[in-house]
Write an enzyme that holds these catalytic residues in place. Structure first.
Site, PDB file in Angstrom:
ATOM      1  N   GLU A  63       0.011  19.967  -4.764  1.00 22.73           N
ATOM      2  CA  GLU A  63       0.920  18.829  -4.963  1.00 22.73           C
ATOM      3  C   GLU A  63       2.331  19.157  -4.520  1.00 22.73           C
ATOM      4  O   GLU A  63       2.859  20.231  -4.796  1.00 22.73           O
ATOM      5  CB  GLU A  63       0.923  18.459  -6.455  1.00 22.73           C
ATOM      6  CG  GLU A  63       1.009  16.977  -6.706  1.00 22.73           C
ATOM      7  CD  GLU A  63      -0.209  16.218  -6.190  1.00 22.73           C
ATOM      8  OE1 GLU A  63      -0.151  15.698  -5.058  1.00 22.73           O
ATOM      9  OE2 GLU A  63      -1.222  16.140  -6.906  1.00 22.73           O
ATOM     10  N   LEU A 104      -2.258   6.614  -6.657  1.00 19.09           N
ATOM     11  CA  LEU A 104      -3.539   6.737  -5.960  1.00 19.09           C
ATOM     12  C   LEU A 104      -3.442   6.233  -4.516  1.00 19.09           C
ATOM     13  O   LEU A 104      -4.431   5.896  -3.885  1.00 19.09           O
ATOM     14  CB  LEU A 104      -4.635   5.988  -6.732  1.00 19.09           C
ATOM     15  CG  LEU A 104      -4.826   6.465  -8.178  1.00 19.09           C
ATOM     16  CD1 LEU A 104      -5.853   5.589  -8.903  1.00 19.09           C
ATOM     17  CD2 LEU A 104      -5.259   7.933  -8.224  1.00 19.09           C
ATOM     18  N   SER A 113      -0.237   2.283  -1.357  1.00 18.62           N
ATOM     19  CA  SER A 113       0.594   1.939  -0.192  1.00 18.62           C
ATOM     20  C   SER A 113       0.035   2.542   1.096  1.00 18.62           C
ATOM     21  O   SER A 113       0.005   1.880   2.131  1.00 18.62           O
ATOM     22  CB  SER A 113       2.052   2.327  -0.407  1.00 18.62           C
ATOM     23  OG  SER A 113       2.133   3.604  -0.965  1.00 18.62           O
ATOM     24  N   GLU A 166       6.318   4.719   6.814  1.00 18.33           N
ATOM     25  CA  GLU A 166       6.822   4.845   5.437  1.00 18.33           C
ATOM     26  C   GLU A 166       8.161   5.599   5.427  1.00 18.33           C
ATOM     27  O   GLU A 166       9.078   5.248   4.699  1.00 18.33           O
ATOM     28  CB  GLU A 166       5.781   5.555   4.556  1.00 18.33           C
ATOM     29  CG  GLU A 166       6.167   5.504   3.096  1.00 18.33           C
ATOM     30  CD  GLU A 166       4.992   5.547   2.127  1.00 18.33           C
ATOM     31  OE1 GLU A 166       3.855   5.217   2.537  1.00 18.33           O
ATOM     32  OE2 GLU A 166       5.230   5.895   0.967  1.00 18.33           O
ATOM     33  N   ASP A 211      -1.348  11.423   2.118  1.00 15.62           N
ATOM     34  CA  ASP A 211      -1.996  10.185   1.683  1.00 15.62           C
ATOM     35  C   ASP A 211      -2.591   9.418   2.857  1.00 15.62           C
ATOM     36  O   ASP A 211      -3.733   8.949   2.807  1.00 15.62           O
ATOM     37  CB  ASP A 211      -0.989   9.287   0.953  1.00 15.62           C
ATOM     38  CG  ASP A 211      -0.340   9.999  -0.212  1.00 15.62           C
ATOM     39  OD1 ASP A 211      -0.806  11.097  -0.570  1.00 15.62           O
ATOM     40  OD2 ASP A 211       0.638   9.467  -0.765  1.00 15.62           O
TER      41      ASP A 211
END
Ligand code: GLA
Length: 400
Positions: A38, A130, A133, A165, A177
């Site tokens: 992460e 999750l 977007s 983004e 993502d």
């Protein structure tokens, strides 16, 4: 993704909103859960996400205009419209700017895009960490590029969506993502090397366990949260590590924090004078090592040890990276005395959102009751739980 019923739903919504569906095409892109790794995708690290069976469906059709785009969603009132010749105005929309940003990136790649109508249906809870977007971006990127005869796929699609983004929505997110949404494979997690932007699949065999997401139901908003601040901190951390390393004899500066080994961390980090920066660096370098270790454990079927590393990772992001918050901490703590949960950690950007938990299949209901009771006692919030299935990446859905 539960394609058939969702495809019917989105086509029927498209028809109600824009009229005929003749010539419409349907695309889907999933959200993701990150198992471990992460806040290191933007530090050249390894991350280990898996695509969900939850995602975004878009029905899309040319509307015959040169530059009018019309967008609608089952959860948004009315139609949002923007012109392909005025992206500044598109930025002001209170919904639809992920899509506009992606379309702009496609045009910047030289694609000729004309007017189109697009209707969206999402099965991912918003703001739960999750990647709802990213799934909007990826479904739009695949859908629009395919509709206009130039399908963008794979790494290029993921990178275009990430740029959208970063540039259009002002969130300095990494590649995880969008990449997971593009590259997902049912039954597999994705070991993504963010330095080379390439991956290998790892079968996600959890024995008799299930992956359970526990949603704090505290919405996180990456833009508003401390995400960009963390990015600035790790940029300073990299400068510091290189300055110290070079002063101690290292020849060349390294390109990113995850190029430092744990031994180098041990040697250099004590010389970082700023406590906050030192903690951020310690998280990043140790997390990268945890990802590599945890993948080996999973591949060897050592699930208990895999779960224990997930817990270590949670404590690192909690105490060193400080990207959790009261709700995530409470829901994580609530799992600690539940024997049939062998691993738990926050997942995604943090500051709210979900934890991911590895729970014995027959204990899932008891797990939910146990965690909900404790979590609500501490925070007053009611959590939600989803047993997650790992699904495929972005694709067009063939219509009968
Ligand atoms: C968000 C970002 C990703 C990644 C995670 C944290 O989901 O979009 O790029 O940085 O946070 O791991």
């Amino acid at each position: 993704m539960e394609s058939n019923s969702q495809t019917e739903r989105i086509l029927s919504f498209f028809k109600d909103t824009f009229g005929s569906t003749d010539g419409a095409r349907v695309f889907a892109a999933p959200g993701r859960v990150n198992l471990i790794g992460e806040h290191i995708d933007y530090c050249g690290g390894f991350v280990f996400p898996a695509a969900l069976t939850l995602g975004t469906y878009v029905a899309i059709k040319k509307n015959g205009t040169k530059e009018t785009v019309r967008l609608a969603a089952t959860t948004v009132d009315g139609i949002r419209s923007f012109s392909l010749s005025d992206f500044d105005a598109a930025k002001q929309m209170n919904w639809g700017n992920y899509q506009a940003g992606v379309v702009k990136e496609l045009m910047d790649l030289g694609m000729e895009i004309g007017g189109f109508d697009a209707a969206y249906l999402s099965t991912i809870p918003f703001g739960a960490g999750l990647s709802s977007s990213a799934s909007i971006e990826v479904s739009t990127g695949l859908g629009v590029s395919t509709l206009f005869g130039n399908p963008l796929t794979g790494k290029e699609l993921a990178l275009a969506c990430q740029r959208a983004e970063n540039r259009f929505c002002g969130v300095s997110c990494g590649i995880m993502d969008q990449y997971a949404s593009v590259a997902g494979l049912a039954g597999h997690a994705i070991l993504l090397d963010c330095a080379s932007v390439s991956h290998k699949y790892v079968p996600l065999d959890l024995g008799g366990n299930l992956l359970v997401l526990a949603n704090t139901c505290k919405k996180h908003s990456l833009g508003a949260s401390k995400y960009n601040e963390r990015r600035r901190e790790v940029a300073i951390g990299l400068e510091e590590m290189n300055r110290i390393a070079v002063s101690l004899g290292q020849k060349e500066p390294k390109p990113d924090l995850c190029s430092f080994s744990k031994d180098e961390l041990r040697e250099y980090a004590p010389h970082i004078t700023d406590d906050v920066i030192r903690k951020r660096v310690m998280h990043v370098v140790s997390e990268n090592q945890r990802v590599k270790d945890s993948v080996s454990l999973l591949e060897n079927g050592e699930l208990e040890a895999f779960g224990a590393l997930l817990r270590d990772a949670n404590q690192s992001i909690r105490y060193l990276y400080e990207a959790t918050g009261e709700e995530l901490d409470a829901i994580f703590d609530a799992t600690l005395d539940f024997e049939d949960c062998i691993g738990s950690r926050m997942t995604g950007g943090g500051f709210g959102g979900c934890t991911v938990n590895i729970v014995k299949a027959e204990a899932v209901e008891a797990f939910k009751a146990h965690v909900a009771k404790k979590y609500t006692a501490v925070t007053g919030n009611i959590p939600e739980f989803y047993v997650c299935e790992v699904g495929d990446g972005a694709r067009e859905i063939t219509l009968e």
